[in-house]
Motif scaffolding. Sequence first.
Motif, PDB file in Angstrom:
ATOM      1  N   THR A 113       0.844  -1.192   0.000  1.00 58.37           N
ATOM      2  CA  THR A 113       0.000   0.000   0.000  1.00 58.37           C
ATOM      3  C   THR A 113       0.882   1.245   0.000  1.00 58.37           C
ATOM      4  O   THR A 113       1.972   1.258   0.578  1.00 58.37           O
ATOM      5  CB  THR A 113      -0.951   0.029   1.221  1.00 58.37           C
ATOM      6  OG1 THR A 113      -0.195  -0.254   2.402  1.00 58.37           O
ATOM      7  CG2 THR A 113      -2.042  -0.998   1.079  1.00 58.37           C
ATOM      8  N   ILE A 120      -2.996   0.896  -3.803  1.00 59.42           N
ATOM      9  CA  ILE A 120      -2.365  -0.425  -3.638  1.00 59.42           C
ATOM     10  C   ILE A 120      -1.599  -0.727  -4.922  1.00 59.42           C
ATOM     11  O   ILE A 120      -2.158  -0.602  -6.019  1.00 59.42           O
ATOM     12  CB  ILE A 120      -3.411  -1.546  -3.435  1.00 59.42           C
ATOM     13  CG1 ILE A 120      -4.548  -1.099  -2.507  1.00 59.42           C
ATOM     14  CG2 ILE A 120      -2.752  -2.813  -2.898  1.00 59.42           C
ATOM     15  CD1 ILE A 120      -5.760  -2.035  -2.556  1.00 59.42           C
ATOM     16  N   ASN A 139      -7.218   2.718  -3.277  1.00 56.01           N
ATOM     17  CA  ASN A 139      -7.636   1.893  -2.142  1.00 56.01           C
ATOM     18  C   ASN A 139      -8.947   2.448  -1.559  1.00 56.01           C
ATOM     19  O   ASN A 139      -8.975   3.006  -0.473  1.00 56.01           O
ATOM     20  CB  ASN A 139      -6.505   1.895  -1.107  1.00 56.01           C
ATOM     21  CG  ASN A 139      -6.676   0.847  -0.031  1.00 56.01           C
ATOM     22  OD1 ASN A 139      -7.652   0.094  -0.031  1.00 56.01           O
ATOM     23  ND2 ASN A 139      -5.732   0.811   0.892  1.00 56.01           N
ATOM     24  N   CYS A 158      -7.744  -2.506   1.645  1.00 58.65           N
ATOM     25  CA  CYS A 158      -6.504  -3.142   2.093  1.00 58.65           C
ATOM     26  C   CYS A 158      -5.867  -2.252   3.140  1.00 58.65           C
ATOM     27  O   CYS A 158      -5.685  -1.051   2.914  1.00 58.65           O
ATOM     28  CB  CYS A 158      -5.561  -3.336   0.903  1.00 58.65           C
ATOM     29  SG  CYS A 158      -4.004  -4.111   1.357  1.00 58.65           S
ATOM     30  N   PHE A 218      -8.799  -8.708  -2.679  1.00 58.33           N
ATOM     31  CA  PHE A 218      -8.949  -7.760  -1.569  1.00 58.33           C
ATOM     32  C   PHE A 218     -10.426  -7.742  -1.196  1.00 58.33           C
ATOM     33  O   PHE A 218     -11.273  -7.407  -2.031  1.00 58.33           O
ATOM     34  CB  PHE A 218      -8.477  -6.353  -1.975  1.00 58.33           C
ATOM     35  CG  PHE A 218      -7.035  -6.339  -2.382  1.00 58.33           C
ATOM     36  CD1 PHE A 218      -6.031  -6.355  -1.429  1.00 58.33           C
ATOM     37  CD2 PHE A 218      -6.685  -6.346  -3.730  1.00 58.33           C
ATOM     38  CE1 PHE A 218      -4.696  -6.370  -1.795  1.00 58.33           C
ATOM     39  CE2 PHE A 218      -5.352  -6.368  -4.108  1.00 58.33           C
ATOM     40  CZ  PHE A 218      -4.359  -6.372  -3.139  1.00 58.33           C
ATOM     41  N   ASN A 270      -6.797  -8.737  -7.902  1.00 58.70           N
ATOM     42  CA  ASN A 270      -5.676  -7.789  -7.836  1.00 58.70           C
ATOM     43  C   ASN A 270      -5.485  -6.994  -9.133  1.00 58.70           C
ATOM     44  O   ASN A 270      -4.514  -6.260  -9.278  1.00 58.70           O
ATOM     45  CB  ASN A 270      -4.381  -8.459  -7.355  1.00 58.70           C
ATOM     46  CG  ASN A 270      -3.992  -9.632  -8.211  1.00 58.70           C
ATOM     47  OD1 ASN A 270      -4.523  -9.805  -9.317  1.00 58.70           O
ATOM     48  ND2 ASN A 270      -3.074 -10.448  -7.714  1.00 58.70           N
TER      49      ASN A 270
END
Length: 441
Positions: free
Chosen positions: A56, A65, A79, A89, A99, A110
């Motif tokens: 992050t 992220i 994020n 996250c 996530f 992802n």
Amino acid sequence: MPSHMKLEELVQETRVHRRIYLEPEIFDLEMERIFESNWVFVGHESEIAQSGDYKTVVIGTQPAIVTRDENRDIHVLMNRCMHRGSTVCQDNHGNSPVFRCWYHGWTYNNRGELIGVPYADAYGSGFDRRKFSLIKAARVATYRGLVFASLNPEVEPLADYLGNAKYYIDLFMDLSPEGEVESRSGTHKYGYDGNWKFQMENGVDGYHPNFVHQSFFEIQGKQLGRKVMQLFTGNAEYESKDLGNGHAILDMAPKHRAANRPVSNLLRGATSQASRDAYLSSMLQRYGERRTAEIFAASNVNLAIFPNLLIIGIQFRMTIPVSAKRTDVHLLPTTLKGVPDEINVARLRAHEAFYGSAGGGAPDDVEMFNRCSEGLRVKGAEWLELSRGIDREYEVDNGVIVGHITDETPQRAFYRRWRALMLSTAEPQQRVAKLRIAPTA
Ligand code: FES
Ligand SMILES: [Fe+2]
């Protein structure tokens, strides 16, 4: 905008107004026109070496992220859950193909695609998951393993943006006989009560070391049997350089370029002759004698990539603005691929000695940032002076401006770029880069 003065008056060629370090409105504009419009450094590829790895980061003040998917492609995802706004996250880094937002369980892969919605039938037939992917940074690009992201789809190509700085980044990466460094030794963090620009100014400030770091240099000088403080005196034979686009370097190489200094001083005394010989021989094999000498000569580096990356010693350093008066800093020490372990251990120990939380160097810089923040509260002394060396700096190839190592050439480079970006709205970067500010009396 602060009252009584226009933005363009606050940053001049040889001085800057104290308000640029203090005003929340200026900070907000910096986030918009610098951090959200430019390339910003978000990490090194080796931090997310495996598929599923993530870390992050913050782009300006926006959480993001950095991920690597199963095809090994890198993504920079904002994020922010597309349901009702939670971050998805919270870890600094890890490995996961998905996530899952803890609030109501929406789940993303992802690449940022929404792949799971609990009790989805209540959303009705018109609900289209594809419209709820995590927002992605508009552009992601890498150079020699450094990962940059931009929220601006119109940003210029990364290679053009880095420009003259690429030569120095190459020298740093080529310290490895495989041409690759890794940043997998953890992240060393600190913060201070002051503006982010103090850190960026300081990373390429060759005027301060003999004062702020006097005690460290005296100890190091005794260990090495030479005068380390001569690096930063008014008579030193080293240079500072404005590389364009706000990038700058303290170039400590010229004096040694012809001298064929085979292995960095950093490693002397801390490694065995056998390790140094093995390292040198693998370097010579890969790069040849001339390039090897050039690489080692430049191994003492202080390079600033505008707006948030410093490459100093063995580390990548990320400056993270939090507010006008608060900054976080992440130091990512590197190791060299293809060298004896002893070499990397010596590099890490040298890093810790100066930059560690109990180190002899970086904590003193942080103290200076705190003192500047306090001092700048004084009204009536409105300006910070950045004129050192203005009459002796000169331009060479590709628009590079060269000053003495103790000159404020790097700081002027930073603020020239800062000013151009802050005064622009959506101008093409190439045009902005060419703006030059007339010297003021
Ligand atoms: S805010 Fe993320 S699932 Fe509701
Ligand atoms: Fe320092």
